[in-house]
Write an enzyme that holds these catalytic residues in place. Structure first.
Site, mmCIF file in Angstrom:
data_model
loop_
_atom_site.group_PDB
_atom_site.id
_atom_site.type_symbol
_atom_site.label_atom_id
_atom_site.label_comp_id
_atom_site.label_asym_id
_atom_site.label_seq_id
_atom_site.Cartn_x
_atom_site.Cartn_y
_atom_site.Cartn_z
ATOM 1 N N ASP A 1 39.371 50.930 50.476
ATOM 2 C CA ASP A 1 40.620 50.164 50.337
ATOM 3 C C ASP A 1 41.603 50.994 49.507
ATOM 4 O O ASP A 1 41.266 51.433 48.407
ATOM 5 C CB ASP A 1 40.331 48.823 49.653
ATOM 6 C CG ASP A 1 41.582 47.952 49.534
ATOM 7 O OD1 ASP A 1 41.554 46.823 50.043
ATOM 8 O OD2 ASP A 1 42.570 48.405 48.924
ATOM 9 N N TRP B 1 38.596 40.013 57.184
ATOM 10 C CA TRP B 1 38.473 38.901 56.256
ATOM 11 C C TRP B 1 37.634 37.770 56.854
ATOM 12 O O TRP B 1 37.625 37.593 58.076
ATOM 13 C CB TRP B 1 39.871 38.344 55.938
ATOM 14 C CG TRP B 1 40.638 39.121 54.937
ATOM 15 C CD1 TRP B 1 40.150 40.005 54.016
ATOM 16 C CD2 TRP B 1 42.054 39.085 54.743
ATOM 17 N NE1 TRP B 1 41.186 40.513 53.272
ATOM 18 C CE2 TRP B 1 42.360 39.966 53.693
ATOM 19 C CE3 TRP B 1 43.083 38.383 55.360
ATOM 20 C CZ2 TRP B 1 43.649 40.168 53.239
ATOM 21 C CZ3 TRP B 1 44.375 38.581 54.898
ATOM 22 C CH2 TRP B 1 44.653 39.469 53.849
ATOM 23 N N LEU C 1 38.410 45.438 53.054
ATOM 24 C CA LEU C 1 39.741 45.336 52.433
ATOM 25 C C LEU C 1 39.732 44.320 51.291
ATOM 26 O O LEU C 1 38.910 43.415 51.261
ATOM 27 C CB LEU C 1 40.765 44.891 53.476
ATOM 28 C CG LEU C 1 41.118 45.884 54.589
ATOM 29 C CD1 LEU C 1 42.174 45.291 55.484
ATOM 30 C CD2 LEU C 1 41.606 47.203 53.996
ATOM 31 N N CYS C 2 40.707 44.482 50.392
ATOM 32 C CA CYS C 2 40.951 43.518 49.329
ATOM 33 C C CYS C 2 41.012 42.123 49.937
ATOM 34 O O CYS C 2 41.651 41.969 50.967
ATOM 35 C CB CYS C 2 42.273 43.843 48.639
ATOM 36 S SG CYS C 2 42.977 42.481 47.706
ATOM 37 N N PRO C 3 40.403 41.111 49.353
ATOM 38 C CA PRO C 3 39.790 41.111 48.018
ATOM 39 C C PRO C 3 38.277 41.300 48.035
ATOM 40 O O PRO C 3 37.634 41.177 47.006
ATOM 41 C CB PRO C 3 40.105 39.688 47.541
ATOM 42 C CG PRO C 3 39.968 38.851 48.776
ATOM 43 C CD PRO C 3 40.444 39.737 49.916
#
Lengths: 84, 168
Positions: A45, B107, A18-20
């Site tokens: 994404d 993330w 996913l971003c970023p």
């Protein structure tokens, strides 16, 4: 000269990220090829298209083509040519 | 990979702003990630980055605080649980575990986001008055901190016409 039929010099698989992260990784990868060479990027994404477009405009690299491959998940296949 | 000066100049030549300054004032997951996502992307876009950690944000720059970032369950309408339940004991821990698991699937963790900012040439600053009233000393800070600065330094950065300034 690169055309839409350009053979990529390198491929970077960013599917599932996913971003970023895709933009950060592509920005790193493009610095590892020579100017004029072509990087192929696969991404899932959903914001990939506008985000890569914005990034390429800021950095001056050229998006030669974007192909959307219907999924699920939908995959965006970019060919990006490094400028200088 | 530190940003080359010519890359920054290139962005400025196009008439776009070339620096990003973010005030990081909150220390919870939902407030930190938006700041870190922008701060890690900016160098890829050809921008310089300065992060100014103040109030609850500063806690994240301490050796103890960086390991214990939470998500607030009280007054957080975005969480997928009835709002009043947030005040029950254990809800903050539960919401934190749930969100952390989901977020860290995609993330990097907060400590790794800090490392990424540094690796791409970004700078991290601690707010001097916050250190004073929160009793944080220089030796308590993580080594990634570039400096301790106050309001005048921040305003000087924010007054630069080539800078985008955000408060999160």
């Amino acid at each position: 000269m690169a055309t839409s039929l350009s053979k990529p010099d390198r491929t970077l698989d960013q599917r599932g990220l996913l971003c970023p992260l895709p933009v950060i990784n592509v920005n790193k990868a493009i610095q590892e090829i020579s100017s004029g060479q072509v990087l192929e990027v696969l991404a899932t994404d959903p914001g990939s298209k506008p985000d890569f477009d914005a990034w390429s405009k800021s950095r001056g690299h050229r998006i030669i083509s974007v192909v959307e491959e219907q999924g699920p998940p939908k995959v965006y296949r970019f060919l990006i040519q490094r400028s200088k | 990979m530190v940003l080359a000066a010519e890359q920054v100049q290139e962005a400025a030549k196009q008439g776009f702003k070339k620096k990003l300054v973010i005030v990081v004032s909150k220390g919870t997951i939902d407030m930190l990630y938006p700041a870190f996502v922008l701060a890690t992307t900016a160098p890829a876009m050809g921008m310089e980055v300065d992060l100014y950690f103040t109030f609850w944000g500063l806690k994240v720059l301490t050796k103890k605080g960086v390991k214990s970032v939470k998500i607030g369950s009280v007054g957080n309408p975005g969480l997928p649980l009835p709002n009043l339940m947030g005040i029950l004991p254990g809800m903050t821990a539960m919401a934190t575990n749930m969100m952390k698991k989901r977020i860290e699937k995609y993330w990097p963790s907060v400590p790794n986001m800090i490392k990424m900012v540094k690796e791409s040439g970004g700078r991290i600053h601690a707010c001097s008055p916050t250190m004073g009233f929160m009793g944080v000393e220089e030796k308590d800070l993580i080594p990634e901190v570039d400096g301790i600065v106050g309001a005048s330094t921040f305003l000087r950065w924010a007054s630069d016409p080539e800078t985008v300034t955000l408060f999160i």
